[in-house]
Design a protein around this motif. Structure first.
Motif, PDB file in Angstrom:
ATOM      1  N   ASP A 320       0.820  -1.225   0.000  1.00 18.27           N
ATOM      2  CA  ASP A 320       0.000   0.000   0.000  1.00 18.27           C
ATOM      3  C   ASP A 320       0.849   1.268   0.000  1.00 18.27           C
ATOM      4  OD1 ASP A 320      -2.331  -1.527   0.085  1.00 18.27           O
ATOM      5  OD2 ASP A 320      -2.335  -1.602   2.273  1.00 18.27           O
ATOM      6  N   ASP A 321       2.152   1.110   0.038  1.00 20.43           N
ATOM      7  CA  ASP A 321       3.070   2.252   0.068  1.00 20.43           C
ATOM      8  C   ASP A 321       3.631   2.480  -1.336  1.00 20.43           C
ATOM      9  OD1 ASP A 321       5.051   4.112   0.404  1.00 20.43           O
ATOM     10  OD2 ASP A 321       6.235   2.934   1.826  1.00 20.43           O
ATOM     11  N   PRO A 322       3.249   3.569  -2.021  1.00 18.18           N
ATOM     12  CA  PRO A 322       3.755   3.812  -3.376  1.00 18.18           C
ATOM     13  C   PRO A 322       5.275   3.830  -3.443  1.00 18.18           C
ATOM     14  CG  PRO A 322       1.930   5.285  -2.887  1.00 18.18           C
ATOM     15  CD  PRO A 322       2.269   4.600  -1.605  1.00 18.18           C
ATOM     16  N   GLY A 323       5.928   4.351  -2.404  1.00 22.09           N
ATOM     17  CA  GLY A 323       7.384   4.376  -2.400  1.00 22.09           C
ATOM     18  C   GLY A 323       7.980   2.983  -2.436  1.00 22.09           C
ATOM     19  N   ALA A 324       7.400   2.067  -1.665  1.00 22.43           N
ATOM     20  CA  ALA A 324       7.896   0.691  -1.639  1.00 22.43           C
ATOM     21  C   ALA A 324       7.648   0.002  -2.976  1.00 22.43           C
ATOM     22  CB  ALA A 324       7.216  -0.084  -0.510  1.00 22.43           C
ATOM     23  N   VAL A 325       6.491   0.257  -3.584  1.00 19.35           N
ATOM     24  CA  VAL A 325       6.178  -0.337  -4.884  1.00 19.35           C
ATOM     25  C   VAL A 325       7.151   0.193  -5.939  1.00 19.35           C
ATOM     26  CG1 VAL A 325       4.452  -0.521  -6.721  1.00 19.35           C
ATOM     27  CG2 VAL A 325       3.749  -0.681  -4.311  1.00 19.35           C
ATOM     28  N   GLY A 326       7.358   1.514  -5.969  1.00 21.98           N
ATOM     29  CA  GLY A 326       8.262   2.098  -6.948  1.00 21.98           C
ATOM     30  C   GLY A 326       9.670   1.556  -6.829  1.00 21.98           C
ATOM     31  N   ARG A 327      10.147   1.445  -5.590  1.00 24.02           N
ATOM     32  CA  ARG A 327      11.493   0.932  -5.364  1.00 24.02           C
ATOM     33  C   ARG A 327      11.610  -0.524  -5.811  1.00 24.02           C
ATOM     34  NH1 ARG A 327      11.749   2.770  -0.901  1.00 24.02           N
ATOM     35  NH2 ARG A 327      11.003   1.047   0.380  1.00 24.02           N
ATOM     36  N   THR A 328      10.582  -1.324  -5.516  1.00 23.90           N
ATOM     37  CA  THR A 328      10.599  -2.732  -5.908  1.00 23.90           C
ATOM     38  C   THR A 328      10.623  -2.884  -7.420  1.00 23.90           C
ATOM     39  OG1 THR A 328       9.455  -3.437  -3.890  1.00 23.90           O
ATOM     40  CG2 THR A 328       9.325  -4.909  -5.790  1.00 23.90           C
ATOM     41  N   VAL A 329       9.777  -2.130  -8.121  1.00 23.72           N
ATOM     42  CA  VAL A 329       9.728  -2.228  -9.585  1.00 23.72           C
ATOM     43  C   VAL A 329      11.064  -1.810 -10.190  1.00 23.72           C
ATOM     44  CG1 VAL A 329       8.658  -1.291 -11.671  1.00 23.72           C
ATOM     45  CG2 VAL A 329       7.228  -1.954  -9.725  1.00 23.72           C
ATOM     46  N   ALA A 330      11.615  -0.688  -9.738  1.00 22.33           N
ATOM     47  CA  ALA A 330      12.897  -0.217 -10.277  1.00 22.33           C
ATOM     48  C   ALA A 330      14.020  -1.216  -9.997  1.00 22.33           C
ATOM     49  CB  ALA A 330      13.241   1.150  -9.685  1.00 22.33           C
ATOM     50  N   ASN A 331      14.041  -1.771  -8.794  1.00 23.86           N
ATOM     51  CA  ASN A 331      15.079  -2.748  -8.455  1.00 23.86           C
ATOM     52  C   ASN A 331      14.929  -4.016  -9.287  1.00 23.86           C
ATOM     53  OD1 ASN A 331      16.206  -1.052  -6.556  1.00 23.86           O
ATOM     54  ND2 ASN A 331      15.241  -2.051  -4.791  1.00 23.86           N
ATOM     55  N   ASN A 332      13.682  -4.433  -9.510  1.00 20.09           N
ATOM     56  CA  ASN A 332      13.457  -5.622 -10.325  1.00 20.09           C
ATOM     57  C   ASN A 332      13.985  -5.424 -11.736  1.00 20.09           C
ATOM     58  OD1 ASN A 332      11.214  -8.054  -9.504  1.00 20.09           O
ATOM     59  ND2 ASN A 332      11.525  -6.424  -8.034  1.00 20.09           N
ATOM     60  N   VAL A 333      13.604  -4.316 -12.364  1.00 18.98           N
ATOM     61  CA  VAL A 333      14.040  -4.072 -13.738  1.00 18.98           C
ATOM     62  C   VAL A 333      15.564  -3.951 -13.801  1.00 18.98           C
ATOM     63  CG1 VAL A 333      13.886  -2.516 -15.719  1.00 18.98           C
ATOM     64  CG2 VAL A 333      11.846  -2.994 -14.362  1.00 18.98           C
ATOM     65  N   ARG A 334      16.147  -3.276 -12.817  1.00 15.83           N
ATOM     66  CA  ARG A 334      17.605  -3.130 -12.828  1.00 15.83           C
ATOM     67  C   ARG A 334      18.301  -4.470 -12.633  1.00 15.83           C
ATOM     68  NH1 ARG A 334      20.977   2.037 -10.521  1.00 15.83           N
ATOM     69  NH2 ARG A 334      22.800   1.646 -11.839  1.00 15.83           N
ATOM     70  N   SER A 335      17.726  -5.338 -11.830  1.00 16.21           N
ATOM     71  CA  SER A 335      18.346  -6.649 -11.621  1.00 16.21           C
ATOM     72  C   SER A 335      18.373  -7.450 -12.917  1.00 16.21           C
ATOM     73  CB  SER A 335      17.605  -7.429 -10.529  1.00 16.21           C
ATOM     74  OG  SER A 335      16.370  -7.944 -10.980  1.00 16.21           O
ATOM     75  N   PHE A 336      17.421  -7.177 -13.843  1.00 16.53           N
ATOM     76  CA  PHE A 336      17.345  -7.899 -15.104  1.00 16.53           C
ATOM     77  C   PHE A 336      18.226  -7.280 -16.193  1.00 16.53           C
ATOM     78  CE2 PHE A 336      12.724  -8.642 -13.690  1.00 16.53           C
ATOM     79  CZ  PHE A 336      13.095  -9.685 -12.865  1.00 16.53           C
ATOM     80  N   VAL A 337      18.126  -5.957 -16.376  1.00 16.85           N
ATOM     81  CA  VAL A 337      18.782  -5.313 -17.525  1.00 16.85           C
ATOM     82  C   VAL A 337      19.821  -4.281 -17.115  1.00 16.85           C
ATOM     83  CG1 VAL A 337      16.845  -5.718 -19.085  1.00 16.85           C
ATOM     84  CG2 VAL A 337      16.935  -3.592 -17.751  1.00 16.85           C
ATOM     85  N   GLY A 338      20.124  -4.192 -15.830  1.00  8.15           N
ATOM     86  CA  GLY A 338      21.076  -3.196 -15.372  1.00  8.15           C
ATOM     87  C   GLY A 338      22.432  -3.303 -16.048  1.00  8.15           C
ATOM     88  N   ALA A 339      22.917  -4.531 -16.270  1.00  7.09           N
ATOM     89  CA  ALA A 339      24.229  -4.702 -16.896  1.00  7.09           C
ATOM     90  C   ALA A 339      24.227  -4.164 -18.319  1.00  7.09           C
ATOM     91  CB  ALA A 339      24.626  -6.177 -16.878  1.00  7.09           C
ATOM     92  N   LEU A 340      23.136  -4.375 -19.046  1.00  8.86           N
ATOM     93  CA  LEU A 340      23.041  -3.859 -20.415  1.00  8.86           C
ATOM     94  C   LEU A 340      22.988  -2.341 -20.436  1.00  8.86           C
ATOM     95  CD1 LEU A 340      20.480  -6.312 -22.079  1.00  8.86           C
ATOM     96  CD2 LEU A 340      22.946  -6.189 -22.484  1.00  8.86           C
ATOM     97  N   VAL A 341      22.225  -1.771 -19.515  1.00 13.16           N
ATOM     98  CA  VAL A 341      22.111  -0.311 -19.455  1.00 13.16           C
ATOM     99  C   VAL A 341      23.454   0.304 -19.073  1.00 13.16           C
ATOM    100  CG1 VAL A 341      20.967   1.632 -18.326  1.00 13.16           C
ATOM    101  CG2 VAL A 341      19.648  -0.405 -18.925  1.00 13.16           C
TER     102      VAL A 341
END
Length: 389
Positions: A320-341
């Motif tokens: 229910d915390d937008p900050g926690a959701v935003g952080r989770t989504v960003a961390n997830n995407v970075r864990s997948f494609v961070g090396a490419l970026v």
């Protein structure tokens, strides 16, 4: 303002080479590491473990069962999920041998991924070896080895493996299609970083690349499997009616929010437009028919089961915390494609990009929690009899 862009110039690499040499899930055990951002994958894997066991049941064992069974997980990454797969295989095949009146075999399990994978973190997670568990202490009942290399190529000797698994991996392409990066091509994906919402020509190029990659992957595995061998696949998917440029809910990870974050940096003058135009996420979520067509093109396997399942919602400490959701989504995407970026624009600009992604995700937290249950293709294959000689 352009210091970050100058840093990126120093590390800029042609993306087709980056895919092969740099693509990997984020290693280590930090906030953006794969090991700390793969809880959803773990839940999704548990949902389909019965199909994995069915696949193992389909292995045709000789009348005198082998004393050594070999299995390999392709695209293993560096978290607990690949170890879960190994444990399921060892326990299920042990039970199968005992049910048929045979002594359990020994097991060799191969963890395979690109050389850039963090094998050190993975191997530190492995328990000590013991032929049998006891005294409530978790033990590893298989001999383990790492096999670096691309699963789009041969990895093992002919007729050496009883069972293959690949989970959350075959949706990654071997390369970004060449025409997608060619400014003179109708498929050139200017102003975008993913196939979702792209031109019809771009979608067709991604589709061809996926089907070519999967068919070649299957032919490699057909050469490496022993007679009667089987394979279990789990990857992202999309609805049957969706065109290649409609990647369904997968767009929430690599389309809208991620793409708009790149555009933010271009608009603010922090990044040259060519940097964005030359970057494309090498991922394609197929339909069931597209997977079926690739299997038929390979000509080496029969399909035991092929279906689509809806995955788990995001795992967020405080949903229910937008900050926690935003952080989770960003961390997830970075864990997948961070090396490419990082390889494309440098770490400083990557930090800026994923910071913007986090803020955008915070603004759509409710929608993301409701919609980010991604569809997955589940596929069980057996080596066709006429390819097992």
């Amino acid at each position: 303002m352009m210091a970050a862009a100058r840093e990126a110039d120093a590390v800029l690499v042609a993306q087709p080479e980056v895919v092969k040499n740099v693509l990997c899930m984020e290693g280590g055990q930090g906030e953006t590491s794969y090991i700390n951002n793969s809880q959803v994958q773990s839940r999704n894997l548990e949902m389909v473990v019965d199909v994995l066991k069915e696949t193992l049941d389909a292995i045709r064992l000789p009348r005198r069962p082998e004393k050594l069974l070999t299995a390999a997980d392709l695209g293993c990454s560096c978290g607990q999920n690949t170890i879960f797969v190994a444990d399921v295989i060892v326990q299920h095949m042990t039970d199968l041998y005992i049910s048929r009146g045979h002594a359990p075999p020994e097991f060799s399990f191969y963890f395979s991924d690109l050389p850039s994978n963090d094998f050190n973190t993975l191997f530190r997670l492995l328990p000590d070896y013991s032929a049998a568990a006891g005294n409530g202490i978790r033990r590893r009942r298989y001999f383990a080895a790492g096999v670096p290399g691309s699963f789009h190529d041969r990895l093992f000797p002919e007729r050496s493996i009883n069972a293959f698994t690949s989970t959350f991996s075959v949706h990654w392409l071997s390369r970004v299609p060449g025409e997608v990066l060619d400014k003179g091509s109708p498929a050139y994906n200017a102003g975008k970083v993913f196939v979702h919402g792209a031109s019809e020509a771009t979608g067709a190029a991604y589709r061809r690349q996926f089907q070519s990659d999967l068919a070649h992957f299957l032919r490699c595995r057909a050469a490496e499997l022993k007679r009667g061998g089987a394979m279990f696949l789990l990857c992202l998917g999309r609805p049957a009616a969706a065109a290649p440029t409609d990647q369904g809910r997968v767009r929430l990870l690599y389309g809208t929010l991620f793409e708009d974050s790149w555009a933010d940096l271009v608009r603010e003058g922090l990044m040259e437009k060519d940097k964005m135009d030359g970057f494309n996420v090498p991922l394609y979520a197929p339909t069931l028919d597209e997977v079926r067509e690739a299997v038929e093109a390979a000509g080496a396997f029969r399909i035991n089961r092929l279906e689509m399942v809806t995955g788990s919602p995001p795992v967020v400490d405080r949903p229910d915390d937008p900050g926690a959701v935003g952080r989770t989504v960003a961390n997830n995407v970075r864990s997948f494609v961070g090396a490419l970026v990082d390889a494309r624009v440098g770490k400083a600009l990557a930090d800026e990009l994923f910071g913007r992604l986090q803020r955008r995700a915070e603004g759509r937290a409710g929608e993301l929690m409701a919609e980010m249950r991604l569809p997955h293709v589940v596929c069980s294959l057996s080596l066709a009899r006429d390819n097992a000689s």
